[in-house]
Design an enzyme around this catalytic site. Structure first.
Site, PDB file in Angstrom:
ATOM      1  N   GLU A  37      60.158  51.984  65.129  1.00  0.00           N
ATOM      2  CA  GLU A  37      59.953  53.054  66.111  1.00  0.00           C
ATOM      3  C   GLU A  37      59.415  54.334  65.470  1.00  0.00           C
ATOM      4  O   GLU A  37      58.914  55.220  66.166  1.00  0.00           O
ATOM      5  CB  GLU A  37      61.235  53.345  66.870  1.00  0.00           C
ATOM      6  CG  GLU A  37      62.302  54.088  66.109  1.00  0.00           C
ATOM      7  CD  GLU A  37      63.417  54.575  67.031  1.00  0.00           C
ATOM      8  OE1 GLU A  37      63.804  55.739  66.880  1.00  0.00           O
ATOM      9  OE2 GLU A  37      63.874  53.804  67.885  1.00  0.00           O
ATOM     10  N   GLU A  44      55.877  39.421  84.109  1.00  0.00           N
ATOM     11  CA  GLU A  44      56.182  38.998  85.477  1.00  0.00           C
ATOM     12  C   GLU A  44      54.996  39.142  86.425  1.00  0.00           C
ATOM     13  O   GLU A  44      55.010  38.592  87.521  1.00  0.00           O
ATOM     14  CB  GLU A  44      57.364  39.808  86.024  1.00  0.00           C
ATOM     15  CG  GLU A  44      58.691  39.544  85.344  1.00  0.00           C
ATOM     16  CD  GLU A  44      59.254  38.178  85.633  1.00  0.00           C
ATOM     17  OE1 GLU A  44      58.713  37.480  86.512  1.00  0.00           O
ATOM     18  OE2 GLU A  44      60.246  37.784  84.983  1.00  0.00           O
TER      19      GLU A  44
END
Length: 302
Positions: free
Chosen positions: A121, A90
């Site tokens: 992870e 963004e």
């Protein structure tokens, strides 16, 4: 044996706890369940408030990194990784930044944005490889995001960033998190048990999103990417943003439509440059030069 140790560790984390007051949510009407969920969500901003000094310190460190040509690198796995990538994506349209200035790194790579990647992870070596691939330097800031604060991929990334002398920040949702103990700046937002026990895409995810919002937004404000609360470095890449750019210039300058259009055309749609042109009466080239001399600060130029 290892599984027993992990179970014992998870049992100490508030993000894994179950709220007994919500034991009957599958029995109550949906509207009542929605009210309870909404009430739980309202606690998130309050949980962030004690962390604001750490947030402000991190934002200042990020702004300083930008000033010396460094980057902000978000690192996470699963939902936290996706939130980092979202915030990074963004920044170019909102603040006119180069896409390389704020980067989101997610365990498992781009495929993990839409699909769970088994074991990603836990892959510490991958974290080191991913930061090496970015060419991480001491000028950069690495923000490790992990709800539990113990995600191996994130911990390895923070350790590697420290080895390279980069500034490190952790965003977690347990007090005294392992990530926070490793990082230069710890932002431990204790949101408490989730509406669905252990589902950290809920309150923890909301807290992480709010913190990411603050880190980039406040750093960009410090780097003169706004004029007051106007996004004067917005990149007009679609019709809505073109209209917004026009409105921003007119709102700040009060110039008539024709003058606003002419200024934006003369400076290739650069809002900050157009405002400087209209309010100082100079050409686009001179306005750009003055902005560059003022480190991009429109307020200083005016």
């Amino acid at each position: 044996m290892a599984h027993d140790a992990l179970r014992d560790e998870l049992a100490t984390l508030t993000t894994e706890a179950a709220d007994a007051a919500l034991d009957d949510i599958d029995l109550v009407p949906t509207l009542e369940a929605a009210r309870r969920m909404n009430a739980a969500d309202r606690s998130v901003p309050a949980a962030i408030e004690p962390c604001l000094p750490a947030v402000a310190e991190a934002a200042d460190r990020i702004a300083a990194a930008f000033a010396r040509g460094g980057r902000l690198v978000y690192v996470g796995a699963g939902t936290p990784g996706r939130l980092g990538v979202l915030d990074a994506s963004e920044c170019p349209p909102t603040f006119g930044t180069d896409p390389s200035q704020v980067v989101g790194v997610i365990a498992g790579g781009d495929v993990a944005l839409t699909t769970a990647v088994e074991g990603a992870e836990d892959d510490e070596a991958a974290a080191v490889h991913d930061l090496d691939a970015l060419g991480l330097t001491a000028d950069d800031v690495v923000v490790g995001i992990s709800a539990s604060g113990r995600t191996p991929y994130v911990l390895a990334a923070i350790r590697e960033a420290r080895r390279r002398s980069a500034t490190t920040v952790s965003v977690a949702c347990n007090a005294g998190s392992a990530a926070g103990r490793l990082a230069d700046i710890a932002i431990d937002v204790v949101v408490g048990p989730e509406f669905i026990a252990g589902s950290t895409r809920l309150k923890a995810g909301t807290a992480q999103k709010l913190v990411c919002n603050m880190l980039t937004t406040l750093a960009m404000v410090r780097r003169h990417k706004t004029y007051g609360n106007r996004m004067v470095d917005v990149r007009a890449t679609n019709e809505k943003l073109v209209a917004r750019a026009f409105s921003l210039v007119q709102d700040v300058t009060g110039a008539p439509d024709a003058e606003v259009s002419a200024a934006l055309e003369a400076c290739d749609g650069e809002v900050k440059t157009a405002i400087a042109m209209l309010l100082t009466g100079v050409s686009a080239d001179v306005a750009r030069s003055r902005l560059a001399e003022a480190d991009g600060s429109l307020r200083a130029v005016l």
